[in-house]
Design a protein around this motif. Structure first.
Motif, PDB file in Angstrom:
ATOM      1  N   PHE A 141      -4.659  -3.007  -8.032  1.00  0.00           N
ATOM      2  CA  PHE A 141      -5.482  -3.849  -6.859  1.00  0.00           C
ATOM      3  C   PHE A 141      -5.994  -5.086  -7.684  1.00  0.00           C
TER       4      PHE A 141
ATOM      5  N   VAL B 273      -8.287   2.062  -2.438  1.00  0.00           N
ATOM      6  CA  VAL B 273      -8.762   2.299  -3.889  1.00  0.00           C
ATOM      7  C   VAL B 273      -9.741   3.359  -3.878  1.00  0.00           C
TER       8      VAL B 273
ATOM      9  N   SER C  47       0.872  -1.304  -0.011  1.00  0.00           N
ATOM     10  CA  SER C  47       0.083   0.030   0.059  1.00  0.00           C
ATOM     11  C   SER C  47       0.929   1.097   0.030  1.00  0.00           C
TER      12      SER C  47
ATOM     13  N   LEU D 292      -6.395  -2.558   1.626  1.00  0.00           N
ATOM     14  CA  LEU D 292      -6.402  -1.755   0.123  1.00  0.00           C
ATOM     15  C   LEU D 292      -7.685  -1.369  -0.591  1.00  0.00           C
ATOM     16  N   GLU D 293      -8.922  -2.062  -0.251  1.00  0.00           N
ATOM     17  CA  GLU D 293     -10.016  -1.587  -1.089  1.00  0.00           C
ATOM     18  C   GLU D 293     -10.407  -0.235  -0.684  1.00  0.00           C
TER      19      GLU D 293
ATOM     20  N   ASN E 269      -4.934  -8.569  -6.650  1.00  0.00           N
ATOM     21  CA  ASN E 269      -5.721  -9.569  -5.521  1.00  0.00           C
ATOM     22  C   ASN E 269      -6.532 -10.952  -6.478  1.00  0.00           C
TER      23      ASN E 269
END
Ligand SMILES: Nc1ncnc2c1ncn2[C@@H]1O[C@H](COP(=O)(O)OP(=O)(O)OP(=O)(O)O)[C@@H](O)[C@H]1O
Ligand SMILES: [Mg+2]
Length: 476
Positions: free
Chosen positions: A300, A290, A244, A286-287, A304
């Motif tokens: 991502f 984003v 990240s 991380l979502e 992922n």
């Protein structure tokens, strides 16, 4: 791939041209000369990775040059080529440091074999240099007997067999790196390199060069060409730790590597191709990064492909006794202290604590307790030094039991926040010391503070020698 610049020292025009042609076809950067004097001149001006060196040259013996090359700090792989071969001279050359020995006339196939050997050797040397600086955790296994950990191990076994990119998410100290290492060890690439890069630990202005390497003179201080981690990982696995934390420029370049498996070194224009399996970890959602437009969505998705979530220790409390016992044995051995066991109050404290620092915190607490415990003694609750404002109530409350006053019950994030501020207070607002105390990275601490301050100036100062690549106040 690890070899780029090759020098050919050969006075026979036909042999030299043939060799040159074959090397250029394989896209090596070739310099060719026909005398010792020219060779010495080129070697002084440039760094080469490999040399083909004839023995009889118009102005002297190649073997003398071979001997003098061995005195240089940076060894040059040298293949001796000669028309007058004998077992004795071959043995002599090998003794003087030659990498290989070829008798003329040699075939294109013989050259191919030598090149492959030299490439493999150079890669091994570079990976070894890198690994010798690596951490001591490398040999440890992912411990835990809870159903959650069993499932995790099953998933690891399944995913390890594939080439799929994996994104490991979980709080700090849950064992994400151990999961990554387990994926590597059980993969078909287990004999190939495992190269790790901690994206949070490398200053932002250097990260691109760490990933992709740089050419000589690419920037001030780039005195020589350097391979990046992707090159070192060629044929193997790369772990992008704390993914990240990379800036948008590097995110774009990383996307290209994930899509095309190619890149250029900083300051270079040659496109390099790599074959690497990518594993990334993050302790941030991380979502959410984003959503906040701090992390590219396309990147991502590329990372992922297989998500693995490592649950916090408080969600698998069954693992605490087993882990505590394993750590007790490990640290008893390490510090030469024989500990007989763990007292009941100590067990209670261990199982009731809410472990914001997860397994890493448990490991550190046990290590400290072992050191404080007297030889042949029993671990007592006092040895643990657990002072966090963890809710005795939360830990000891049986599942489903009604709480006396739910509204007064602090949330986990509230407790974490209080704990962080308590650490800062104890360290007179020194963020480096507080991060060490909390067993998290300075960057994680800074991100948390930024969250609490809603993007405003964060509390705390940096300690000596710490870099803070992003200005304080960037929303975390
Ligand atoms: N299941 C486990 N069994 C044994 N040791 C563990 C386990 N989980 C974590 N550890 C140990 O705890 C420490 C932290 O683990 P690791 O570095 O893998 O955590 P992490 O999730 O990557 O944390 P961070 O996000 O802070 O980097 C390491 O010393 C590791 O060996
Ligand atoms: Mg980690």
């Amino acid at each position: 791939m690890p070899i780029e610049k090759v020098i050919v020292v050969e006075d026979d025009v036909i042999v030299r041209k043939n060799l040159e042609q074959q090397l250029r076809q394989r896209r090596y950067d070739v310099t060719s000369v026909s005398t010792l004097a020219e060779a010495q001149d080129s070697l002084c001006r440039d760094n080469f990775d490999l040399a083909f060196l004839d023995v009889r040259l118009p102005d002297g013996e190649g073997t003398d040059l071979l001997k003098s090359l061995q005195l240089r700090p940076q060894k040059l792989l040298t293949v001796i080529t000669t028309g007058f071969g004998s077992v004795e001279s071959a043995v002599d050359c090998m003794r003087n440091g030659a990498f290989d020995y070829l008798i003329k006339p040699f075939s294109a196939q013989q050259i191919e074999i030598v090149l492959k050997k030299a490439e493999d050797f150079t890669q091994l040397v570079k990976v070894n240099q890198f690994l010798s600086q690596e951490d001591e955790d490398a040999g440890y296994e992912l411990l835990g007997q809870s159903p959650v950990m069993e499932n995790l191990r099953q998933l690891i076994r399944k995913v390890a067999r594939t080439q799929a990119t994996v994104l490991i998410q979980g709080e700090s100290g849950t064992g994400k790196e151990l999961v990554a290492r387990a994926l590597y060890k059980e993969s078909p690439r287990a004999q190939a390199p495992f190269i790790k890069i901690n994206c949070a630990a490398v200053p932002e202005n250097l990260i691109e060069s760490e990933f992709f390497g740089h050419e000589k003179g690419a920037f001030t201080g780039a005195l020589a060409k350097r391979e990046g981690r992707f090159e070192l990982a060629h044929g193997g696995t790369i772990l992008l730790d704390e993914i990240s934390e990379i800036c948008s420029t590097v995110q774009a370049k990383l996307l290209r590597v994930l899509q095309e498996r190619e890149f250029e070194r900083v300051g270079g224009n040659r496109t390099l191709k790599v074959d690497v399996r990518v594993i990334a970890t993050t302790n941030r959602q991380l979502e959410q990064s984003v959503e906040r437009k701090e992390f590219r969505q396309d990147l991502f998705f590329r990372l992922n492909v297989v998500p693995i979530h490592v649950p916090p220790l408080r969600e698998r409390r069954e693992d605490i006794p087993f882990l505590a016992e394993q750590f007790l044995k490990r640290f008893g051995r390490k510090h030469g202290v024989r500990v007989q066991g763990i007292s009941d109050p100590c067990w209670r404290a261990l199982t009731q604590h809410h472990w914001p620092g997860n397994v890493r915190e448990l490991q550190n607490v046990i290590e400290r307790a072992v050191i404080l415990c007297s030889e042949g003694g029993v671990l007592e609750a006092g040895h643990l030094g657990l002072t966090s404002p963890a809710p005795a109530a939360a830990g000891s409350l049986p599942a489903g039991a009604p709480a006396a006053d739910d509204s007064a019950f602090p949330s986990l994030s509230e407790l974490e926040k209080r704990h962080i501020f308590a650490a800062l207070e104890r360290c007179q607002d020194n963020r480096t010391h507080a991060a060490r105390l909390l067993d998290i990275s300075v960057r994680t601490l800074r991100n948390k503070l930024n969250e609490y301050h809603g993007g405003g100036a964060a509390k705390g100062t940096l300690g000596e020698g710490e870099t803070d690549p992003q200005p304080a106040g960037v929303a975390g």
